[in-house]
Design a protein around this motif. Sequence first.
Motif, PDB file in Angstrom:
ATOM      1  N   GLY A 201       0.795  -1.221   0.000  1.00 16.87           N
ATOM      2  CA  GLY A 201       0.000   0.000   0.000  1.00 16.87           C
ATOM      3  C   GLY A 201       0.823   1.264   0.000  1.00 16.87           C
ATOM      4  N   GLY A 202       0.103   2.376   0.178  1.00 18.58           N
ATOM      5  CA  GLY A 202       0.683   3.704   0.038  1.00 18.58           C
ATOM      6  C   GLY A 202       1.822   4.010   0.980  1.00 18.58           C
ATOM      7  N   TYR A 203       1.697   3.601   2.239  1.00 18.66           N
ATOM      8  CA  TYR A 203       2.757   3.918   3.193  1.00 18.66           C
ATOM      9  C   TYR A 203       4.056   3.210   2.838  1.00 18.66           C
ATOM     10  CZ  TYR A 203      -0.604   6.329   6.056  1.00 18.66           C
ATOM     11  OH  TYR A 203      -1.531   7.221   6.507  1.00 18.66           O
ATOM     12  N   ALA A 204       3.962   2.037   2.277  1.00 17.97           N
ATOM     13  CA  ALA A 204       5.170   1.316   1.866  1.00 17.97           C
ATOM     14  C   ALA A 204       5.822   1.975   0.657  1.00 17.97           C
ATOM     15  CB  ALA A 204       4.823  -0.140   1.550  1.00 17.97           C
ATOM     16  N   MET A 205       5.052   2.748  -0.119  1.00 17.41           N
ATOM     17  CA  MET A 205       5.594   3.413  -1.305  1.00 17.41           C
ATOM     18  C   MET A 205       6.303   4.724  -0.966  1.00 17.41           C
ATOM     19  SD  MET A 205       2.466   2.880  -3.973  1.00 17.41           S
ATOM     20  CE  MET A 205       3.313   3.118  -5.529  1.00 17.41           C
ATOM     21  N   ILE A 206       5.995   5.299   0.175  1.00 14.33           N
ATOM     22  CA  ILE A 206       6.516   6.632   0.514  1.00 14.33           C
ATOM     23  C   ILE A 206       8.040   6.701   0.468  1.00 14.33           C
ATOM     24  CG2 ILE A 206       6.626   8.401   2.334  1.00 14.33           C
ATOM     25  CD1 ILE A 206       3.965   8.182   0.663  1.00 14.33           C
TER      26      ILE A 206
ATOM     27  N   LEU B 196      10.097   4.984  -1.234  1.00 15.29           N
ATOM     28  CA  LEU B 196      10.536   4.844  -2.621  1.00 15.29           C
ATOM     29  C   LEU B 196      10.245   6.110  -3.424  1.00 15.29           C
ATOM     30  CD1 LEU B 196       9.381   1.175  -3.275  1.00 15.29           C
ATOM     31  CD2 LEU B 196      11.678   1.990  -2.737  1.00 15.29           C
ATOM     32  N   ILE B 197       9.070   6.693  -3.203  1.00 17.16           N
ATOM     33  CA  ILE B 197       8.740   7.944  -3.894  1.00 17.16           C
ATOM     34  C   ILE B 197       9.713   9.033  -3.470  1.00 17.16           C
ATOM     35  CG2 ILE B 197       7.010   9.776  -4.142  1.00 17.16           C
ATOM     36  CD1 ILE B 197       4.845   7.594  -3.851  1.00 17.16           C
ATOM     37  N   GLN B 198       9.952   9.125  -2.171  1.00 10.78           N
ATOM     38  CA  GLN B 198      10.883  10.140  -1.681  1.00 10.78           C
ATOM     39  C   GLN B 198      12.277   9.921  -2.270  1.00 10.78           C
ATOM     40  OE1 GLN B 198      11.318  10.368   2.573  1.00 10.78           O
ATOM     41  NE2 GLN B 198      12.989  11.820   2.439  1.00 10.78           N
ATOM     42  N   GLY B 199      12.735   8.686  -2.268  1.00 10.93           N
ATOM     43  CA  GLY B 199      14.058   8.400  -2.814  1.00 10.93           C
ATOM     44  C   GLY B 199      14.179   8.800  -4.274  1.00 10.93           C
TER      45      GLY B 199
ATOM     46  N   PRO C  81       5.796  -3.976   7.061  1.00 15.00           N
ATOM     47  CA  PRO C  81       5.929  -3.089   8.239  1.00 15.00           C
ATOM     48  C   PRO C  81       7.280  -2.384   8.312  1.00 15.00           C
ATOM     49  CG  PRO C  81       4.943  -5.168   8.884  1.00 15.00           C
ATOM     50  CD  PRO C  81       5.386  -5.326   7.454  1.00 15.00           C
ATOM     51  N   MET C  82       8.337  -3.035   7.833  1.00 14.41           N
ATOM     52  CA  MET C  82       9.653  -2.389   7.843  1.00 14.41           C
ATOM     53  C   MET C  82       9.703  -1.227   6.862  1.00 14.41           C
ATOM     54  SD  MET C  82      11.598  -4.121  10.181  1.00 14.41           S
ATOM     55  CE  MET C  82      10.960  -2.699  10.833  1.00 14.41           C
ATOM     56  N   LEU C  83       9.061  -1.372   5.706  1.00 17.86           N
ATOM     57  CA  LEU C  83       9.007  -0.268   4.746  1.00 17.86           C
ATOM     58  C   LEU C  83       8.265   0.924   5.355  1.00 17.86           C
ATOM     59  CD1 LEU C  83       8.262  -2.218   1.457  1.00 17.86           C
ATOM     60  CD2 LEU C  83      10.384  -1.059   2.065  1.00 17.86           C
ATOM     61  N   ILE C  84       7.200   0.647   6.082  1.00 20.61           N
ATOM     62  CA  ILE C  84       6.450   1.722   6.733  1.00 20.61           C
ATOM     63  C   ILE C  84       7.298   2.373   7.821  1.00 20.61           C
ATOM     64  CG2 ILE C  84       4.411   2.228   8.146  1.00 20.61           C
ATOM     65  CD1 ILE C  84       2.986  -0.010   6.535  1.00 20.61           C
ATOM     66  N   LEU C  85       8.030   1.568   8.596  1.00 21.18           N
ATOM     67  CA  LEU C  85       8.909   2.116   9.629  1.00 21.18           C
ATOM     68  C   LEU C  85       9.989   3.007   9.016  1.00 21.18           C
ATOM     69  CD1 LEU C  85       9.793   2.280  12.578  1.00 21.18           C
ATOM     70  CD2 LEU C  85      11.150   0.208  12.190  1.00 21.18           C
ATOM     71  N   ILE C  86      10.543   2.590   7.887  1.00 23.07           N
ATOM     72  CA  ILE C  86      11.550   3.409   7.202  1.00 23.07           C
ATOM     73  C   ILE C  86      10.948   4.753   6.794  1.00 23.07           C
ATOM     74  CG2 ILE C  86      12.912   3.600   5.070  1.00 23.07           C
ATOM     75  CD1 ILE C  86      13.383   0.528   5.343  1.00 23.07           C
ATOM     76  N   ALA C  87       9.706   4.742   6.302  1.00 23.34           N
ATOM     77  CA  ALA C  87       9.040   5.990   5.930  1.00 23.34           C
ATOM     78  C   ALA C  87       8.858   6.885   7.149  1.00 23.34           C
ATOM     79  CB  ALA C  87       7.688   5.700   5.283  1.00 23.34           C
ATOM     80  N   VAL C  88       8.456   6.316   8.275  1.00 23.00           N
ATOM     81  CA  VAL C  88       8.252   7.102   9.494  1.00 23.00           C
ATOM     82  C   VAL C  88       9.568   7.723   9.955  1.00 23.00           C
ATOM     83  CG1 VAL C  88       7.678   6.943  11.955  1.00 23.00           C
ATOM     84  CG2 VAL C  88       6.212   5.839  10.260  1.00 23.00           C
TER      85      VAL C  88
ATOM     86  N   SER D 117      10.314  11.659   9.901  1.00 23.08           N
ATOM     87  CA  SER D 117      10.472  12.291  11.211  1.00 23.08           C
ATOM     88  C   SER D 117      11.705  13.189  11.255  1.00 23.08           C
ATOM     89  CB  SER D 117      10.551  11.241  12.314  1.00 23.08           C
ATOM     90  OG  SER D 117      11.760  10.515  12.231  1.00 23.08           O
ATOM     91  N   LYS D 118      12.662  12.935  10.383  1.00 26.04           N
ATOM     92  CA  LYS D 118      13.856  13.782  10.332  1.00 26.04           C
ATOM     93  C   LYS D 118      13.528  15.184   9.819  1.00 26.04           C
ATOM     94  CE  LYS D 118      16.942   9.877   9.685  1.00 26.04           C
ATOM     95  NZ  LYS D 118      17.800   9.134   8.768  1.00 26.04           N
ATOM     96  N   SER D 119      12.432  15.301   9.072  1.00 21.85           N
ATOM     97  CA  SER D 119      12.054  16.597   8.523  1.00 21.85           C
ATOM     98  C   SER D 119      11.191  17.420   9.471  1.00 21.85           C
ATOM     99  CB  SER D 119      11.272  16.401   7.223  1.00 21.85           C
ATOM    100  OG  SER D 119      12.064  15.739   6.285  1.00 21.85           O
ATOM    101  N   VAL D 120      10.672  16.786  10.513  1.00 24.85           N
ATOM    102  CA  VAL D 120       9.794  17.481  11.444  1.00 24.85           C
ATOM    103  C   VAL D 120      10.640  18.246  12.449  1.00 24.85           C
ATOM    104  CG1 VAL D 120       8.027  17.179  13.227  1.00 24.85           C
ATOM    105  CG2 VAL D 120       7.979  15.765  11.184  1.00 24.85           C
ATOM    106  N   GLU D 121      10.294  19.503  12.645  1.00 21.14           N
ATOM    107  CA  GLU D 121      11.012  20.332  13.609  1.00 21.14           C
ATOM    108  C   GLU D 121      10.887  19.730  15.000  1.00 21.14           C
ATOM    109  OE1 GLU D 121      10.666  24.822  15.461  1.00 21.14           O
ATOM    110  OE2 GLU D 121       9.913  24.454  13.441  1.00 21.14           O
ATOM    111  N   LYS D 122      12.000  19.604  15.705  1.00 15.43           N
ATOM    112  CA  LYS D 122      12.011  19.011  17.038  1.00 15.43           C
ATOM    113  C   LYS D 122      11.780  20.115  18.068  1.00 15.43           C
ATOM    114  CE  LYS D 122      13.488  15.156  15.113  1.00 15.43           C
ATOM    115  NZ  LYS D 122      13.319  15.340  13.700  1.00 15.43           N
ATOM    116  N   ASN D 123      10.540  20.259  18.495  1.00 14.66           N
ATOM    117  CA  ASN D 123      10.219  21.201  19.558  1.00 14.66           C
ATOM    118  C   ASN D 123       9.146  20.589  20.444  1.00 14.66           C
ATOM    119  OD1 ASN D 123       7.615  21.752  18.429  1.00 14.66           O
ATOM    120  ND2 ASN D 123       8.566  23.210  17.030  1.00 14.66           N
TER     121      ASN D 123
END
Length: 178
Positions: free
Chosen positions: A21-26, A28-31, A120-127, A131-137
């Motif tokens: 599904g879509g979350y597993a594609m994220i 790859l799309i980003q890459g 599930p690992m592909l989804i974890l990689i997407a997360v 998460s690296k792009s989200v501002e840490k505050n």
Amino acid sequence: MKKLLTMFWSFFKIGAFTFGGGYAMIPLIQGEVVDNKKWISKEDFLDILVISQSFPGALAVNTSIFIGYKIGGVIGAIMALLGTVLPSFMTILLIAAFFMEFRNYHYVDLAFKGISAAVPMLILIAVVSLSKSVEKNYINIIIILVTVFLISILNIHPVIVILIAGLYGYLYYRKKVE
């Protein structure tokens, strides 16, 4: 036109080789569109992903449409959409025609078990990647914790949580802009 065909082919490859599904594609799309082709920035990708999640429909399809539109307008959106959905469509047609003959084969069953374990690992990689792009505050950390609590513990539907987070973000950041 060459860029549009390249984009179609990129999304076609992603659609053809992604299971789950879509979350597993994220990732790859980003890459492909951020890291390899550099068609959009990581920040733009994150914005597109957020917008795509708030629209009805499949996440990967929405994401490809928005990316395609950003790169090539309406024609780009159509090409990205077709590239994303054609592999699945063709696969479903083949499966529908031959699935019942092969489903009971032991090795086919083992292959499906292996694929379902990798998703599930592909989804974890997407997360992790996103998460690296989200501002840490502290505000974002609180939003993450409240979101997990609302969805996991209180079983509130994710769409409701997204709407609440969107409303909160609008109200909170509107004050900061003014």
